[in-house]
Write a protein that holds these residues in place. Structure first.
Motif, PDB file in Angstrom:
ATOM      1  N   TYR A   3       0.840  -1.194   0.000  1.00  0.00           N
ATOM      2  CA  TYR A   3       0.000   0.000   0.000  1.00  0.00           C
ATOM      3  C   TYR A   3       0.873   1.240   0.000  1.00  0.00           C
ATOM      4  N   GLN A   4       0.280   2.331  -0.452  1.00  0.00           N
ATOM      5  CA  GLN A   4       0.956   3.624  -0.437  1.00  0.00           C
ATOM      6  C   GLN A   4       0.123   4.570   0.406  1.00  0.00           C
ATOM      7  N   TYR A  25       5.311   4.308  -6.917  1.00  0.00           N
ATOM      8  CA  TYR A  25       5.024   3.207  -7.839  1.00  0.00           C
ATOM      9  C   TYR A  25       6.268   2.805  -8.619  1.00  0.00           C
ATOM     10  N   HIS A  49      -5.318  -0.293  -3.372  1.00  0.00           N
ATOM     11  CA  HIS A  49      -5.454   1.089  -3.842  1.00  0.00           C
ATOM     12  C   HIS A  49      -6.857   1.565  -3.468  1.00  0.00           C
ATOM     13  N   LEU A  77      -6.045   1.819 -10.837  1.00  0.00           N
ATOM     14  CA  LEU A  77      -4.723   2.276 -10.425  1.00  0.00           C
ATOM     15  C   LEU A  77      -4.433   3.638 -11.050  1.00  0.00           C
ATOM     16  N   ALA A 119       1.163   4.283 -11.791  1.00  0.00           N
ATOM     17  CA  ALA A 119       1.336   2.824 -11.736  1.00  0.00           C
ATOM     18  C   ALA A 119       1.385   2.200 -13.127  1.00  0.00           C
TER      19      ALA A 119
END
Length: 133
Positions: free
Chosen positions: A33-34, A62, A80, A85, A89
């Motif tokens: 995860y970001q 990414y 996400h 996305l 990405a």
């Protein structure tokens, strides 16, 4: 559009991930995860819904994730908070398939005004390296 939006998308997502872990008999699901962790609510970790098989791995960009994906050549589970996305990405997106969403897959058919880009639709992607990599 309120009819389409679940009340507790985080709980719906946790149930979906747990179902995937159990149905695929995964010994471990490393969820990348970001930004904010998906198993966190208002800054506090959510432990009740998180089974021991689920490990969280934060990534900064990414580009970093794409480099790891290319070097590991292993399937990658990616969270996400949107339906698709982001453009950042692009390097891994062709390898990724949404395996669970908190909103129905047919929703883009009624996405007038591009509102899906502004709605949280927690999505779990499975990214697989291509066979000729």
């Amino acid at each position: 559009m309120l009819v389409f939006v679940p009340f507790a998308r985080n709980v719906q997502f946790y149930e979906g991930v747990d179902s995937i872990v159990r149905s695929r008999k995964l010994p471990k699901l490393e969820l990348h995860y970001q930004g904010r962790a998906p198993y966190e609510v208002l800054g506090s970790p959510v432990r009740f819904y998180r089974t021991p098989e689920i490990a969280l791995t934060r990534f900064e960009s990414y580009d970093q994730l794409a480099a790891q994906f290319k070097s590991d050549a292993q399937p990658l589970w990616l969270f996400h908070p949107r339906f698709e996305l982001p453009a950042e990405a692009a390097a891994i997106a062709p390898h990724c398939e949404a395996v669970f969403r908190t909103l129905p897959a047919w929703l883009p058919k009624v996405d007038f005004g591009d509102w899906l880009k502004r709605v949280n639709a927690w999505t779990l992607f499975l990214c697989k390296p291509s066979q000729n990599s």
